[in-house]
Design an enzyme around this catalytic site. Structure first.
Site, short mmCIF file in Angstrom:
data_model
loop_
_atom_site.label_atom_id
_atom_site.label_comp_id
_atom_site.label_asym_id
_atom_site.label_seq_id
_atom_site.Cartn_x
_atom_site.Cartn_y
_atom_site.Cartn_z
N GLY A 247 -71.13 -50.82 -51.93
CA GLY A 247 -70.03 -50.03 -51.37
C GLY A 247 -69.42 -49.14 -52.42
N GLY A 248 -70.26 -48.61 -53.31
CA GLY A 248 -69.80 -47.90 -54.50
C GLY A 248 -69.48 -46.44 -54.32
N ASP A 270 -74.34 -47.61 -50.50
CA ASP A 270 -73.29 -47.28 -49.53
C ASP A 270 -73.96 -46.71 -48.28
OD1 ASP A 270 -70.71 -46.50 -48.37
OD2 ASP A 270 -69.93 -46.67 -50.42
N ASP A 296 -76.61 -51.48 -45.92
CA ASP A 296 -75.57 -52.13 -45.14
C ASP A 296 -75.36 -53.52 -45.73
OD1 ASP A 296 -74.02 -53.48 -43.31
OD2 ASP A 296 -75.19 -52.88 -41.56
N ARG A 311 -66.01 -53.69 -55.37
CA ARG A 311 -64.67 -53.23 -55.70
C ARG A 311 -63.88 -52.94 -54.42
NH1 ARG A 311 -63.59 -47.77 -56.65
NH2 ARG A 311 -61.62 -47.28 -57.68
N HIS A 315 -61.56 -57.52 -49.40
CA HIS A 315 -60.21 -57.61 -48.82
C HIS A 315 -60.11 -56.83 -47.51
CE1 HIS A 315 -57.83 -53.81 -50.25
NE2 HIS A 315 -59.08 -53.49 -50.02
#
Length: 414
Positions: A247-248, A270, A296, A311, A315
């Site tokens: 997910g960079g 990503d 994915d 990163r 959350h």
């Protein structure tokens, strides 16, 4: 008597800390704090010593508590249902951009620029002045910028952030109680206050369907970032050779790492359109050490590496989905591989100053409103890795000095 003692104690602390901060500013030739249009965004410079910054934090906390004590429960529980309306109107109609810093305008001139009536401009601007010190009316009908309105004009990222909060987050907060009533135990990002405010669509669906809203959201999040030095200097990158940034986005963190550590090679993963843009933007001298891959993270990982870096990813997801992300790493993990989570932490009660604790709880509730997600404590992270697979060994969490994010790490024992 206890309250009286407390208010006197707070008063003394306020006087002491104010005096010491004032002396520091005077000693270094810095301006006295103000909300004038030329005032700095933060009254203390980044170079101020930690001791002075701590005094400021204590002072803010003490002023807030003293105000609450003197206000009392009855007035504290009065709901001001109009507080942010004026700011939202001002930003929507660009009233704050209708004249430059240092200039003077009038309600009539703002009405011409915005298309609003003079009456509505007048009431909105005066509301913003009284509730947020946004603009100043030094003479009747004459408006100049204040420190707050000038700050947003100078910092477009901060302005985009406030627009996003008012347009996207505020409606979600209003519907969160409804969402909890309808879906009390859900972990789905379609069962949220945000979804109820957006025709049942999740945040991700809205950002994908409405590119302009997605662009504004991205600009808002960019303003909330921190200097990558806190990660680069606090983690032993010299001990590792390969990194996968999950997910960079466009690979900004990996670019910084690759430049500092020439032996490290990186893969940035990503969504397809994101990595295509990242590849185009990649500096030519790093083409042989940084590559981009559409991936994915809810599918099995197929790139073997020493470190898997996430990163501010988990959350955004409830435990149900965070566990899937960690489990989908397993096919590529080798003994000794590290999973490096880089996120804000939910501190244990009483372990940090009240303002910091409040920010963490605010963000935790914000993740509930938007995504049915959460901020996690150290214990939460330990339990999450253990639940994902017993072969994950939790190595702990630490916060580099001056950083907002924590370095949270686990090792795969195989």
């Amino acid at each position: 008597m206890a309250t009286q003692n407390r208010i006197l104690s707070l008063s003394n602390l306020i006087a002491t800390n104010t005096g010491r901060i004032s002396a520091y500013l005077e000693q270094h030739g810095l301006p006295t704090p103000s909300l004038d249009q030329n005032a700095p965004g933060i009254p203390l410079p980044d170079s101020a010593p930690d001791e002075i910054k701590t005094l400021r934090t204590e002072l803010i906390d003490a002023c807030s508590e003293l105000k609450d004590l003197i206000t009392g429960p009855k007035d504290l529980m009065r709901f001001n249902w109009t507080t942010w309306v004026s700011i939202k109107v001002i930003l929507r109609f660009n009233l704050d951009l209708s004249f430059r810093i240092g200039e003077t305008t009038t309600f009539e001139e703002m009405a011409k620029v915005s298309g609003l009536s003079v009456q509505n401009v007048t009431r909105i601007v005066r509301h913003a002045i009284l509730n947020h010190q946004f603009f100043e009316e030094r003479e009747a009908g004459k408006v100049v910028h204040s420190g707050c309105s000038a700050y947003l004009q100078r910092d477009e990222y901060a302005r985009h952030g406030l627009v996003c909060y008012l347009d996207e987050f505020w409606p979600a907060s209003v519907r969160t109680a409804d969402a909890l009533e309808k879906w009390p135990d859900s972990e789905e990002n379609t069962d949220t206050g945000f979804a109820l405010a957006n025709d049942g669509k999740s945040l991700y669906e809205v950002l994908a369907e409405f590119p302009e809203r997605g662009k504004k959201f991205g600009l808002a999040m960019a303003n909330a970032d921190e200097d990558p030095k806190f990660l680069i200097e606090a983690y032993p990158w010299a001990e590792h050779k390969t990194v996968v940034d999950i997910g960079g986005s466009h690979g900004s963190i990996m670019i910084d790492i690759a430049r500092r550590f020439p032996h490290v090679t990186c893969v940035v993963q990503d969504l397809p359109h994101v990595v295509e843009a990242g590849q185009r933007l990649l500096p030519s001298e790093l083409h042989d050490r940084i590559s981009f891959q559409a991936h994915d993270f809810f599918t099995p990982q197929d790139v073997e590496a020493d470190v898997y870096y996430l990163r501010s990813i988990l959350h955004n997801w409830a435990d149900k989905y965070s566990l899937l992300i960690l489990k989908d790493l397993i096919p590529a993990l080798k003994p000794g591989s590290r999973v490096l989570i880089h996120e804000r932490m939910l501190p244990d009660h009483g372990t940090v100053a009240l303002p910091e604790y409040k920010r963490a709880i605010d963000l935790d509730v914000g993740m509930l409103e938007l995504l049915n997600a959460k901020q996690r404590s150290v214990q939460d992270w330990k339990e999450l890795f253990a639940s994902a697979d017993g072969r994950y060994v939790f190595l702990g969490a630490r916060q580099p000095k001056g950083a907002t994010r924590w370095i949270i790490e686990a090792e795969w024992k195989g």
